[in-house]
Write a protein that holds these residues in place. Structure first.
Motif, PDB file in Angstrom:
ATOM      1  N   ARG A  36      11.719 -10.780 -23.556  1.00  0.00           N
ATOM      2  CA  ARG A  36      11.712 -11.959 -22.677  1.00  0.00           C
ATOM      3  C   ARG A  36      11.771 -11.580 -21.203  1.00  0.00           C
ATOM      4  N   ASP A  37      11.856 -10.284 -20.922  1.00  0.00           N
ATOM      5  CA  ASP A  37      11.985  -9.805 -19.546  1.00  0.00           C
ATOM      6  C   ASP A  37      10.643  -9.311 -19.015  1.00  0.00           C
ATOM      7  N   LEU A  38      10.594  -9.188 -17.706  1.00  0.00           N
ATOM      8  CA  LEU A  38       9.379  -8.738 -17.041  1.00  0.00           C
ATOM      9  C   LEU A  38       9.717  -7.586 -16.104  1.00  0.00           C
ATOM     10  N   ALA A  39       8.990  -6.499 -16.226  1.00  0.00           N
ATOM     11  CA  ALA A  39       9.110  -5.370 -15.307  1.00  0.00           C
ATOM     12  C   ALA A  39       7.844  -5.341 -14.463  1.00  0.00           C
ATOM     13  N   ILE A  40       8.012  -5.330 -13.159  1.00  0.00           N
ATOM     14  CA  ILE A  40       6.869  -5.211 -12.255  1.00  0.00           C
ATOM     15  C   ILE A  40       6.917  -3.796 -11.690  1.00  0.00           C
ATOM     16  N   TRP A  41       5.929  -2.999 -12.084  1.00  0.00           N
ATOM     17  CA  TRP A  41       5.923  -1.597 -11.719  1.00  0.00           C
ATOM     18  C   TRP A  41       5.681  -1.429 -10.222  1.00  0.00           C
ATOM     19  N   GLY A  42       6.280  -0.400  -9.665  1.00  0.00           N
ATOM     20  CA  GLY A  42       6.116  -0.076  -8.256  1.00  0.00           C
ATOM     21  C   GLY A  42       7.427   0.408  -7.661  1.00  0.00           C
ATOM     22  N   LEU A  43       7.328   1.151  -6.564  1.00  0.00           N
ATOM     23  CA  LEU A  43       8.508   1.736  -5.927  1.00  0.00           C
ATOM     24  C   LEU A  43       9.154   0.809  -4.911  1.00  0.00           C
ATOM     25  N   VAL A  44       8.341   0.027  -4.237  1.00  0.00           N
ATOM     26  CA  VAL A  44       8.819  -0.892  -3.194  1.00  0.00           C
ATOM     27  C   VAL A  44       8.088  -2.210  -3.402  1.00  0.00           C
ATOM     28  N   HIS A  45       8.832  -3.307  -3.268  1.00  0.00           N
ATOM     29  CA  HIS A  45       8.269  -4.626  -3.544  1.00  0.00           C
ATOM     30  C   HIS A  45       8.526  -5.570  -2.371  1.00  0.00           C
ATOM     31  N   GLU A  46       7.595  -6.463  -2.186  1.00  0.00           N
ATOM     32  CA  GLU A  46       7.688  -7.441  -1.089  1.00  0.00           C
ATOM     33  C   GLU A  46       8.799  -8.460  -1.343  1.00  0.00           C
ATOM     34  N   PRO A  73       0.828  -1.221   0.000  1.00  0.00           N
ATOM     35  CA  PRO A  73       0.000   0.000   0.000  1.00  0.00           C
ATOM     36  C   PRO A  73       0.858   1.264   0.000  1.00  0.00           C
ATOM     37  N   VAL A  74       0.349   2.305  -0.643  1.00  0.00           N
ATOM     38  CA  VAL A  74       1.110   3.532  -0.837  1.00  0.00           C
ATOM     39  C   VAL A  74       1.489   4.188   0.491  1.00  0.00           C
ATOM     40  N   LYS A  75       0.639   4.133   1.501  1.00  0.00           N
ATOM     41  CA  LYS A  75       0.973   4.722   2.809  1.00  0.00           C
ATOM     42  C   LYS A  75       2.173   4.017   3.423  1.00  0.00           C
ATOM     43  N   GLU A  76       2.221   2.717   3.256  1.00  0.00           N
ATOM     44  CA  GLU A  76       3.350   1.939   3.764  1.00  0.00           C
ATOM     45  C   GLU A  76       4.623   2.275   2.979  1.00  0.00           C
ATOM     46  N   VAL A  77       4.498   2.467   1.681  1.00  0.00           N
ATOM     47  CA  VAL A  77       5.640   2.859   0.849  1.00  0.00           C
ATOM     48  C   VAL A  77       6.165   4.215   1.313  1.00  0.00           C
ATOM     49  N   GLU A  78       5.271   5.146   1.589  1.00  0.00           N
ATOM     50  CA  GLU A  78       5.680   6.462   2.081  1.00  0.00           C
ATOM     51  C   GLU A  78       6.480   6.334   3.369  1.00  0.00           C
ATOM     52  N   THR A  79       6.009   5.505   4.285  1.00  0.00           N
ATOM     53  CA  THR A  79       6.710   5.292   5.555  1.00  0.00           C
ATOM     54  C   THR A  79       8.080   4.655   5.328  1.00  0.00           C
ATOM     55  N   ARG A 124      11.344  -4.617   0.266  1.00  0.00           N
ATOM     56  CA  ARG A 124      10.776  -3.585   1.132  1.00  0.00           C
ATOM     57  C   ARG A 124      11.689  -2.369   1.314  1.00  0.00           C
ATOM     58  N   GLU A 125      12.430  -2.050   0.250  1.00  0.00           N
ATOM     59  CA  GLU A 125      13.270  -0.848   0.244  1.00  0.00           C
ATOM     60  C   GLU A 125      13.102  -0.130  -1.087  1.00  0.00           C
ATOM     61  N   ALA A 126      13.170   1.189  -1.016  1.00  0.00           N
ATOM     62  CA  ALA A 126      13.159   1.992  -2.242  1.00  0.00           C
ATOM     63  C   ALA A 126      14.594   2.237  -2.677  1.00  0.00           C
ATOM     64  N   ASP A 127      14.831   2.218  -3.979  1.00  0.00           N
ATOM     65  CA  ASP A 127      16.150   2.502  -4.546  1.00  0.00           C
ATOM     66  C   ASP A 127      16.146   3.958  -4.989  1.00  0.00           C
ATOM     67  N   ILE A 128      16.754   4.826  -4.166  1.00  0.00           N
ATOM     68  CA  ILE A 128      16.698   6.277  -4.371  1.00  0.00           C
ATOM     69  C   ILE A 128      18.112   6.845  -4.336  1.00  0.00           C
ATOM     70  N   ASP A 129      18.352   7.822  -5.213  1.00  0.00           N
ATOM     71  CA  ASP A 129      19.634   8.533  -5.166  1.00  0.00           C
ATOM     72  C   ASP A 129      19.474   9.885  -5.842  1.00  0.00           C
ATOM     73  N   ARG A 130      20.556  10.641  -5.833  1.00  0.00           N
ATOM     74  CA  ARG A 130      20.617  11.903  -6.570  1.00  0.00           C
ATOM     75  C   ARG A 130      22.074  12.214  -6.851  1.00  0.00           C
ATOM     76  N   GLU A 131      22.275  13.068  -7.844  1.00  0.00           N
ATOM     77  CA  GLU A 131      23.628  13.509  -8.156  1.00  0.00           C
ATOM     78  C   GLU A 131      24.110  14.434  -7.039  1.00  0.00           C
ATOM     79  N   LEU A 132      25.391  14.355  -6.736  1.00  0.00           N
ATOM     80  CA  LEU A 132      25.978  15.205  -5.716  1.00  0.00           C
ATOM     81  C   LEU A 132      25.744  16.675  -6.064  1.00  0.00           C
ATOM     82  N   TYR A 133      25.250  17.434  -5.114  1.00  0.00           N
ATOM     83  CA  TYR A 133      24.993  18.876  -5.252  1.00  0.00           C
ATOM     84  C   TYR A 133      23.878  19.205  -6.249  1.00  0.00           C
TER      85      TYR A 133
END
Length: 196
Positions: free
Chosen positions: A55-65, A20-26, A73-82
Motif C-alpha cells: 500500500r506504500d509508494l517509493a519514489i526513487w531519487g536522491l533529492v526531491h522537490e 536534474p542530476v547536475k543540480e543534485v550534485e550541487t 531539496r536535500e539529500a539524506d546522507i550519513d556514515r558510521e563514525l570512523y
C-alpha cells in the motif's frame, strides 16, 4: 546494462519529473558531503520512478522537490563514525524500507550489489506474476524436506544470474520463483504457480 525483462518492467512504472542530476550534485556538495559517481548514475537513470510496495509508494531519487518522508531539496546522507562507507537515501519512502545506497552503489533494501540488481529482481517478480495463479509460498512450505528435493532437482538449474549476487541468488522456472540467501543457503522467499 539491464535485461530486456527489466527494461520492460521499468516501462510499466509511472515516472515523475525529477531534479536534474547536475543540480543534485550541487545540492549534495553544498550540504558539505562527498559526491560519488554511483549515486549520480543512480539518480540519472532512476529518479522519479514510482515503486509500489503493497500500500506504500517509493519514489526513487536522491533529492526531491516536494517529498513526504525527506526534507525538500536535500539529500539524506550519513556514515558510521570512523568508517569509510557513506550512505544516501535513494527514495522518498518510509525509512523502514531501507532504500539506501552505499558510496560503492550497493543497495541496502533487500541487499543487492547494485540498484540494477534490485531492478532485475523486481522485474522477475513482475514477470512471474504476469501469469494468473501465482502465490507466495509459506516458510513452512519452503522448509519442508520434500521441497529441498524439488529445489535441487527442478529449480536450482534455473539460476537467474542478472538478479543474483553475493547476497541473494534467484531461480525461476515455469512453476517457481525462489530466492536463496547465499551465506546460509536458506530460502528467503518463494512463489509458486497454482498448477504445481
Amino acid at each position: 546494462m539491464l535485461t530486456t525483462r527489466a527494461s520492460n518492467y521499468l516501462k510499466t512504472l509511472k515516472r515523475r519529473p525529477s531534479i536534474p542530476v547536475k543540480e543534485v550534485e550541487t545540492i549534495i556538495r553544498n550540504q558539505g558531503f562527498p559526491v560519488f559517481d554511483s549515486w549520480l548514475d543512480f539518480h540519472e537513470r532512476y529518479a522519479g520512478y514510482e515503486d509500489t510496495i503493497g500500500r506504500d509508494l517509493a519514489i526513487w531519487g536522491l533529492v526531491h522537490e516536494d517529498p513526504y518522508w525527506l526534507a525538500p531539496r536535500e539529500a539524506d546522507i550519513d556514515r558510521e563514525l570512523y568508517e569509510e562507507t557513506w550512505y544516501i537515501t535513494c527514495a522518498d519512502v518510509h525509512p523502514s524500507y531501507t532504500y539506501r545506497l552505499t558510496n560503492t552503489g550497493e543497495f541496502l533494501g533487500a541487499p543487492a550489489q547494485s540498484f540494477d540488481t534490485n531492478v532485475e529482481r523486481l522485474a522477475l517478480g513482475w514477470e512471474f506474476f504476469q501469469t494468473v495463479g501465482g502465490r507466495a509460498m509459506t516458510m513452512t512450505e519452503l522448509r519442508a524436506p520434500e521441497f529441498r528435493d524439488i529445489f535441487l532437482n527442478h529449480i536450482k538449474p534455473f539460476l537467474v544470474a542478472e538478479a543474483s549476487d553475493n547476497f541473494i541468488r534467484y531461480y525461476m522456472n515455469d512453476t517457481y520463483l525462489i530466492s536463496e540467501i547465499v551465506e546460509t543457503g536458506d530460502f528467503r522467499q518463494g512463489n509458486v504457480r497454482s498448477n504445481a
